[in-house]
Write a protein that holds these residues in place. Structure first.
Motif, short mmCIF file in Angstrom:
data_model
loop_
_atom_site.label_atom_id
_atom_site.label_comp_id
_atom_site.label_asym_id
_atom_site.label_seq_id
_atom_site.Cartn_x
_atom_site.Cartn_y
_atom_site.Cartn_z
N ARG A 84 0.83 -1.21 0.00
CA ARG A 84 0.00 0.00 0.00
C ARG A 84 0.86 1.26 0.00
NH1 ARG A 84 -4.60 -1.70 4.44
NH2 ARG A 84 -5.55 -3.34 3.19
N ASN A 87 2.22 1.84 -3.47
CA ASN A 87 1.18 2.41 -4.35
C ASN A 87 0.95 3.88 -4.04
OD1 ASN A 87 0.82 -0.02 -5.67
ND2 ASN A 87 -0.89 -0.67 -4.36
N LYS A 90 3.77 5.96 -5.47
CA LYS A 90 3.61 6.12 -6.92
C LYS A 90 2.59 7.19 -7.24
CE LYS A 90 4.87 1.38 -8.11
NZ LYS A 90 4.38 0.07 -8.55
#
Length: 105
Positions: A84, A87, A90
């Motif tokens: 998580r 992500n 990103k």
């Protein structure tokens, strides 16, 4: 097999010795027996305290299969958190890089 104590403080206190003409000084014997009674009581209290500590430790220490299962669950949770976080990085840093490129052009 462990031996059980044959005496306790009360038995020592209530013990009567026969007196003889050339016997021991009764006051010295009584004083010494008082010390023995105190020691017996102290030892008994320590035994009880240690037994309670043993019982507490037995209750608080999980068995090995449970410990292994908890470690596996923690590993899975750590992996999920890292995934998580990756992500999220990103998303946040990806947008910053795009915004930075647009500003320079």
């Amino acid at each position: 097999m462990s031996k059980r104590a044959q005496l306790n403080g009360k038995a020592i206190l209530e013990k009567d010795f026969k007196t003889t003409m050339r016997g021991y000084n009764q006051e010295e014997v009584d004083e010494f027996l008082d010390i023995i009674i105190q020691d017996y009581d102290a030892f008994n209290q320590e035994i009880v305290r240690l037994q309670q500590e043993i019982d507490k430790l037995k209750k608080s220490t999980p068995d090995q299969p449970t410990r292994t299962r908890v470690a596996q669950q923690n590993t899975q949770v750590n992996y999920d958190v890292l995934k998580r976080l990756s992500n999220l990085e990103k998303e946040v840093f990806g947008k910053k890089f795009i915004d930075a490129e647009e500003e320079t052009n």
